[in-house]
Design an enzyme around this catalytic site. Structure first.
Site, mmCIF file in Angstrom:
data_model
loop_
_atom_site.group_PDB
_atom_site.id
_atom_site.type_symbol
_atom_site.label_atom_id
_atom_site.label_comp_id
_atom_site.label_asym_id
_atom_site.label_seq_id
_atom_site.Cartn_x
_atom_site.Cartn_y
_atom_site.Cartn_z
ATOM 1 N N ASP A 10 -22.641 38.124 -10.554
ATOM 2 C CA ASP A 10 -21.905 38.328 -11.940
ATOM 3 C C ASP A 10 -20.858 37.300 -12.389
ATOM 4 O O ASP A 10 -20.180 37.173 -11.379
ATOM 5 C CB ASP A 10 -20.973 39.898 -11.086
ATOM 6 C CG ASP A 10 -20.439 40.301 -12.348
ATOM 7 O OD1 ASP A 10 -20.438 39.512 -13.535
ATOM 8 O OD2 ASP A 10 -20.053 41.582 -12.583
ATOM 9 N N ILE A 11 -21.055 36.533 -13.557
ATOM 10 C CA ILE A 11 -20.814 35.834 -13.604
ATOM 11 C C ILE A 11 -18.633 36.315 -14.529
ATOM 12 O O ILE A 11 -17.740 35.458 -13.215
ATOM 13 C CB ILE A 11 -21.150 35.416 -15.255
ATOM 14 C CG1 ILE A 11 -20.079 33.907 -15.344
ATOM 15 C CG2 ILE A 11 -20.327 36.006 -15.617
ATOM 16 C CD1 ILE A 11 -20.681 32.690 -15.886
ATOM 17 N N ASN A 24 -21.707 36.401 -28.727
ATOM 18 C CA ASN A 24 -22.581 35.509 -30.436
ATOM 19 C C ASN A 24 -21.560 35.433 -31.609
ATOM 20 O O ASN A 24 -20.377 35.323 -30.971
ATOM 21 C CB ASN A 24 -23.048 36.911 -30.619
ATOM 22 C CG ASN A 24 -21.943 38.429 -30.967
ATOM 23 O OD1 ASN A 24 -21.364 37.965 -31.709
ATOM 24 N ND2 ASN A 24 -21.739 39.357 -30.250
ATOM 25 N N ASP A 34 -21.271 39.146 -22.120
ATOM 26 C CA ASP A 34 -20.535 38.831 -23.321
ATOM 27 C C ASP A 34 -19.282 40.346 -22.779
ATOM 28 O O ASP A 34 -17.904 40.271 -22.807
ATOM 29 C CB ASP A 34 -20.883 38.814 -24.817
ATOM 30 C CG ASP A 34 -19.869 38.093 -25.927
ATOM 31 O OD1 ASP A 34 -18.645 38.580 -25.263
ATOM 32 O OD2 ASP A 34 -19.851 38.979 -26.990
ATOM 33 N N GLY A 124 -31.023 36.968 -22.077
ATOM 34 C CA GLY A 124 -30.883 38.371 -22.357
ATOM 35 C C GLY A 124 -30.971 39.133 -23.331
ATOM 36 O O GLY A 124 -33.077 39.084 -24.473
HETATM 37 P P1 ADP Z 1 -27.326 36.190 -24.646
HETATM 38 O O1 ADP Z 1 -27.512 37.359 -25.844
HETATM 39 O O2 ADP Z 1 -27.647 35.455 -25.133
HETATM 40 O O3 ADP Z 1 -29.057 36.487 -24.380
HETATM 41 P P2 ADP Z 1 -27.085 38.354 -22.589
HETATM 42 O O4 ADP Z 1 -25.806 37.997 -21.821
HETATM 43 O O5 ADP Z 1 -27.497 39.352 -23.001
HETATM 44 O O6 ADP Z 1 -26.988 36.581 -23.174
HETATM 45 O O7 ADP Z 1 -28.123 37.285 -21.091
HETATM 46 C C1 ADP Z 1 -27.965 36.207 -20.532
HETATM 47 C C2 ADP Z 1 -28.011 35.732 -19.516
HETATM 48 O O8 ADP Z 1 -27.028 37.223 -18.847
HETATM 49 C C3 ADP Z 1 -29.406 37.224 -18.823
HETATM 50 O O9 ADP Z 1 -30.100 36.355 -18.177
HETATM 51 C C4 ADP Z 1 -29.110 38.202 -18.567
HETATM 52 O O10 ADP Z 1 -29.405 39.038 -17.532
HETATM 53 C C5 ADP Z 1 -27.624 37.413 -17.456
HETATM 54 N N1 ADP Z 1 -26.703 38.729 -17.698
HETATM 55 C C6 ADP Z 1 -25.813 39.855 -18.098
HETATM 56 N N2 ADP Z 1 -25.154 40.119 -17.378
HETATM 57 C C7 ADP Z 1 -24.158 39.200 -16.794
HETATM 58 C C8 ADP Z 1 -23.772 38.819 -15.622
HETATM 59 N N3 ADP Z 1 -22.498 39.956 -15.694
HETATM 60 N N4 ADP Z 1 -23.500 37.337 -14.758
HETATM 61 C C9 ADP Z 1 -24.199 36.841 -15.105
HETATM 62 N N5 ADP Z 1 -25.230 36.409 -15.970
HETATM 63 C C10 ADP Z 1 -25.362 38.279 -16.535
#
Ligand code: ADP
Length: 171
Positions: A10-11, A24, A34, A124
């Site tokens: 998790d980031i 966005n 986000d 995502g």
């Molecule tokens: P975007 O709108 O740019 O596609 P998203 O946040 O929907 O961004 O997803 C980008 C990537 O981050 C996807 O591969 C998703 O599975 C992943 N992701 C979602 N939540 C987290 C998190 N908490 N930490 C790291 N990666 C995440």
């Protein structure tokens, strides 16, 4: 030499100088990365985002650009917000996706960040195929950090097994 690491997880839990947000253009929050960043980082991030909307980015942050705020309560110093392109089957937007990584690294250098964590931008909600997203992410970061003397580590934080496998294959 800049170390490139792939980390499952998790980031929002990364102790790094800067975490990159897959934002966005409104800069006012959303789902995925986000949502998690604003939820865990607290209201300070959103209030800096609002201030950016009221000043430099009245029309929102354009796709492919990046801007920094505080990281609030996250274990990082800054959040670098960047807006990925929505995947299109009819238009090649890979230049915009590469630009997100390039511009985020540029902002990171300006801040003096030595360690930076990226999510897999656009893969995502924005629908970018993960294999191609991984290839663009790694190629761009490799190119962009070649010969860099200040950055120490770029970390890709991969939320699920599919993303981790795609990045592993691309590396
Ligand atoms: P975007 O709108 O740019 O596609 P998203 O946040 O929907 O961004 O997803 C980008 C990537 O981050 C996807 O591969 C998703 O599975 C992943 N992701 C979602 N939540 C987290 C998190 N908490 N930490 C790291 N990666 C995440």
């Amino acid at each position: 030499m800049v170390m490139i690491h792939l980390i499952p997880g998790d980031i929002t839990e990364q102790s790094v100088d800067a975490v990159v947000n897959a934002a966005n253009s409104s800069l006012l929050g959303g789902g995925g990365v986000d949502g998690a960043i604003h939820r865990k980082g607290g209201p300070e991030i959103l209030s800096e985002c609002r201030a950016l909307r009221a000043s430099r980015y009245g029309r929102g942050l354009p796709t492919g650009q990046a801007v920094a705020t505080t990281a609030g309560r996250l274990p990082a110093r800054w959040v670098i917000h960047t807006v990925g392109p929505v995947w299109s089957a009819t238009e090649d937007r890979s230049g915009q996706l590469a630009s997100c990584y390039r511009e985020s690294l540029r902002v990171a250098r300006e801040l003096g960040a030595r360690t930076v964590a990226f999510p897999a931008i656009s893969t995502g909600v924005y629908g970018w195929p993960i294999d191609d997203g991984a290839r663009i992410a790694l190629n761009t970061v490799r190119e962009e950090t070649e010969g860099d003397e200040e950055l120490e580590e770029v970390r890709f934080v991969l939320f699920d097994q599919r993303a981790y496998d795609a990045f592993t294959a691309a590396l």
